[in-house]
Design a protein around this motif. Sequence first.
Motif, PDB file in Angstrom:
ATOM      1  N   VAL A  35       0.922  -1.135   0.251  1.00  0.00           N
ATOM      2  CA  VAL A  35      -0.197   0.345  -0.017  1.00  0.00           C
ATOM      3  C   VAL A  35       0.989   1.439  -0.134  1.00  0.00           C
ATOM      4  N   ARG A  36       1.061   1.955  -1.256  1.00  0.00           N
ATOM      5  CA  ARG A  36       1.513   3.349  -1.575  1.00  0.00           C
ATOM      6  C   ARG A  36       3.053   2.100  -1.144  1.00  0.00           C
ATOM      7  N   VAL A  71      -3.776  -0.051  10.470  1.00  0.00           N
ATOM      8  CA  VAL A  71      -4.444   0.840   9.366  1.00  0.00           C
ATOM      9  C   VAL A  71      -4.679   2.118  10.500  1.00  0.00           C
ATOM     10  N   TYR A 150     -10.497  -6.799  -4.214  1.00  0.00           N
ATOM     11  CA  TYR A 150     -10.981  -5.675  -3.874  1.00  0.00           C
ATOM     12  C   TYR A 150     -11.437  -4.613  -3.502  1.00  0.00           C
ATOM     13  N   VAL A 188      -6.720   4.975  -3.249  1.00  0.00           N
ATOM     14  CA  VAL A 188      -5.220   3.614  -2.332  1.00  0.00           C
ATOM     15  C   VAL A 188      -6.144   2.245  -2.882  1.00  0.00           C
ATOM     16  N   LEU A 189      -7.362   1.686  -2.815  1.00  0.00           N
ATOM     17  CA  LEU A 189      -7.824   0.390  -2.657  1.00  0.00           C
ATOM     18  C   LEU A 189      -8.429  -0.058  -4.494  1.00  0.00           C
ATOM     19  N   GLU A 191      -5.687   0.755  -6.044  1.00  0.00           N
ATOM     20  CA  GLU A 191      -4.398   0.433  -6.368  1.00  0.00           C
ATOM     21  C   GLU A 191      -3.786  -0.542  -5.533  1.00  0.00           C
ATOM     22  N   SER A 192      -4.138  -0.689  -4.744  1.00  0.00           N
ATOM     23  CA  SER A 192      -3.799  -2.175  -3.675  1.00  0.00           C
ATOM     24  C   SER A 192      -5.066  -3.542  -3.518  1.00  0.00           C
TER      25      SER A 192
END
Length: 254
Positions: A35-36, A71, A150, A188-189, A191-192
């Motif tokens: 995540v990032r 998180v 996802y 973000v979600l 991408e992860s």
Amino acid sequence: MRLWFVVPVLVTLVFGAGASSAQQVNFVFDASVPVRETELPYKLDLGLSAVGPTRVGVDALLDLREIQKIVPERLADNAIIDNCGLQVRLDGLSFLAEGDAIDLDGDVTITIFECSRTGDRDFQRGEEKNALSANMSTAATVELRDNCAYFKLLDLTLAAPELNREQVLEEDTLESVKELMLAAVDLVLNESPLCPELPPKLASLDPTYDKGGPREIGDGGLGVVLEGSVDVSPSTILDILTVLQRQELIPPAP
């Protein structure tokens, strides 16, 4: 040895090898999702069961309870939105699984700044104009795409305390912040995704997942379950047998 005979033999070996049930064996692995600029750890519990002469069923349970702890701590130190004229922080986030649903709640601090243009693409933040607080609640689900899970927010509600409500409604601040938050979180979600990768010793399984969704683990613990199957080949069976032997679940080769 013919393939139609190998699968029943393999399952029979698994029966007496400490399997979780008469038709299933489980492997547990440590995994992580990027995540990032960080890696968030989770556990992958992989269950294999015989569903036909040439197919093995796969149930993958992704135990995300460690992520559930990490998180909120990470979000407390980082703004969700931080641009020239607006900063949005999410504090006290909690998310719990309830059956096949995920509920999220938290406190949002919205800070509005003066913002002046200093060039064609440059802006400079000025003095703080206002700071508002609100309560956030939302729900999330899991979508299965390309063998990956996802997370997706279903909607997001921001409610201001009575003290701030009149000012917030006049400026339509909450609606604007809601849309920005949805866009930022969805980015973000997307991408992860959670794409479970098996360790090299079981990589040849290469399962295909066709169904998935949230799963509560214990009391409110967050998990994701993926269901699918594996086309069995001789090399796949040999890999499974090798892992079972290494774990001393079946006798070593003579």
